[in-house]
Scaffold this active site. Structure first.
Site, mmCIF file in Angstrom:
data_model
loop_
_atom_site.group_PDB
_atom_site.id
_atom_site.type_symbol
_atom_site.label_atom_id
_atom_site.label_comp_id
_atom_site.label_asym_id
_atom_site.label_seq_id
_atom_site.Cartn_x
_atom_site.Cartn_y
_atom_site.Cartn_z
ATOM 1 N N HIS A 121 51.064 46.086 8.394
ATOM 2 C CA HIS A 121 49.709 46.563 8.047
ATOM 3 C C HIS A 121 48.683 45.850 8.935
ATOM 4 O O HIS A 121 47.805 45.122 8.453
ATOM 5 C CB HIS A 121 49.493 46.241 6.567
ATOM 6 C CG HIS A 121 48.344 46.904 5.885
ATOM 7 N ND1 HIS A 121 47.045 46.820 6.344
ATOM 8 C CD2 HIS A 121 48.301 47.636 4.751
ATOM 9 C CE1 HIS A 121 46.257 47.469 5.496
ATOM 10 N NE2 HIS A 121 46.998 47.988 4.527
ATOM 11 N N GLU A 178 48.477 50.663 11.528
ATOM 12 C CA GLU A 178 49.686 50.134 10.901
ATOM 13 C C GLU A 178 50.916 50.915 11.343
ATOM 14 O O GLU A 178 50.877 52.143 11.435
ATOM 15 C CB GLU A 178 49.547 50.244 9.374
ATOM 16 C CG GLU A 178 48.255 49.641 8.854
ATOM 17 C CD GLU A 178 47.943 50.041 7.417
ATOM 18 O OE1 GLU A 178 48.894 50.309 6.645
ATOM 19 O OE2 GLU A 178 46.755 50.095 7.066
HETATM 20 O O1 TA6 Z 1 47.314 51.037 4.347
HETATM 21 C C1 TA6 Z 1 46.127 51.578 3.894
HETATM 22 C C2 TA6 Z 1 45.891 51.117 2.479
HETATM 23 O O2 TA6 Z 1 46.912 51.517 1.641
HETATM 24 C C3 TA6 Z 1 44.519 51.631 2.059
HETATM 25 O O3 TA6 Z 1 44.569 52.701 1.161
HETATM 26 C C4 TA6 Z 1 43.789 50.408 1.591
HETATM 27 O O4 TA6 Z 1 43.584 50.308 0.280
HETATM 28 C C5 TA6 Z 1 44.571 49.278 2.256
HETATM 29 O O5 TA6 Z 1 45.868 49.705 2.425
HETATM 30 C C6 TA6 Z 1 44.482 47.885 1.695
HETATM 31 O O6 TA6 Z 1 45.235 47.712 0.545
HETATM 32 P P1 TA6 Z 1 45.136 46.365 -0.269
HETATM 33 O O7 TA6 Z 1 46.113 46.493 -1.388
HETATM 34 O O8 TA6 Z 1 45.532 45.264 0.683
HETATM 35 O O9 TA6 Z 1 43.709 46.215 -0.705
#
Ligand code: TA6
Length: 293
Positions: free
Chosen positions: A166, A268
């Site tokens: 990510h 990501e």
């Molecule tokens: O990868 C994108 C995502 O799933 C978004 O929808 C956003 O919420 C982000 O990840 C961050 O997630 P987190 O749980 O780290 O706040």
């Protein structure tokens, strides 16, 4: 350029970047050409990457926190065995908010690497009954950062998983960048209730919130910013998530520094739409490579 003329990187210092991470176990690797990275053992989380002769290329929120059950806002969270809430497990899986161990660290003649590991334990098995081992190999050298995630099934029955690196990229001005290479790909627009669309833009501009999962991405991407570029390629990750919370959702994220959303873009590497299956004793490997220029 001779080695001695390569400017020394400014060492990553948690006290200036994210004070809440001070004192947390971490490892810093540095190649002879000055390329370096810092990895936090909590989450097996890459916090910082500076290519040789260049500045920081990963975003880390100055208000990031880490600890049992907490995930760091920035760097490279490792998502396994479930992306988001696409299944019964906690959001983004089990490993981004648990301690990993440092297995190996090495500096060669033109690179440096660290290998971190996490395996199932009583706590993970209480939530997800599978026996697994994950290894993250982080390698730096020249303009390159190589991240390799290896998931091994150490149990006696096959399991499915989804995964992602990510990666939070540091950008100078969100609205000045262009992301190339996604045209022709279908995507799931999570910011629009999961609508399916196709990308037609050759150079994608980001104006605010974006939360998309691009599918079937086969070519390298190029992130262009005024004065610098970053090539992004993947191996056996065929989804690319492009995420920025935009101003409103950013304001609700307590661990994202004020205005931080303007200086980050997550690109990501994901194995999401097509879960991977590993048989007992088998290993799946996915890679994301960033090359700065
Ligand atoms: O990868 C994108 C995502 O799933 C978004 O929808 C956003 O919420 C982000 O990840 C961050 O997630 P987190 O749980 O780290 O706040």
């Amino acid at each position: 350029m001779t080695m001695s003329s390569v400017p020394a990187p400014t060492p990553f210092d948690a006290s200036t970047h994210a004070p809440a991470l001070v004192g947390q176990p971490q490892v810093r690797i540095q190649a002879p050409d000055g390329a370096c990275a810092t990895v936090l053992l909590h989450g097996g989380h890459v916090l910082s990457w500076q290519p040789a002769g260049g500045g920081e290329r990963l975003f880390l929120s100055s208000t990031a926190v880490a600890g049992p059950g907490l995930a760091v806002r920035g760097g490279v969270p490792v998502i396994f065995p479930q992306f988001e809430l696409r299944g019964p497990l906690p959001r983004h899986g089990l490993v981004r908010n648990r301690p990993w161990t440092l297995e190996h660290e090495e500096a060669g003649t033109d690179d440096a690497l660290a290998v971190l590991r996490i395996a199932d334990d009583e706590a993970t098995r209480a939530i997800w009954p599978q026996a697994f081992e994950l290894e993250l190999t982080v390698r730096v050298g020249g303009g390159r950062l190589d991240l390799e995630l290896a998931a091994t099934n150490t149990g006696s029955e096959a399991f499915d998983f989804t995964a992602a690196l990510h990666t939070y990229l540091a950008v100078e001005h969100l609205m000045a960048l262009r992301l190339e290479g996604l045209d022709g790909c279908d995507y799931t627009d999570s910011a629009e209730g999961g609508a399916r669309r196709r990308e037609y833009e050759q150079a994608l501009a980001i104006e605010g919130e974006v939360d998309r999962i691009y599918h079937g991405v086969r070519r390298p991407l190029l992130l262009r910013e005024p004065g610098r570029r970053l090539a992004i390629s993947m191996d056996d990750f065929d989804d690319v998530v492009v995420w920025n919370p935009g101003p409103e959702k950013a304001a609700a994220l307590k661990d994202l520094e004020p205005e931080g959303w303007r200086r980050m873009l997550c690109v990501e590497a994901g194995a999401i739409a097509r879960p991977r299956t590993v048989a007992p004793g088998e290993t799946w490997v996915g890679r994301q490579t960033l090359i700065a220029a």
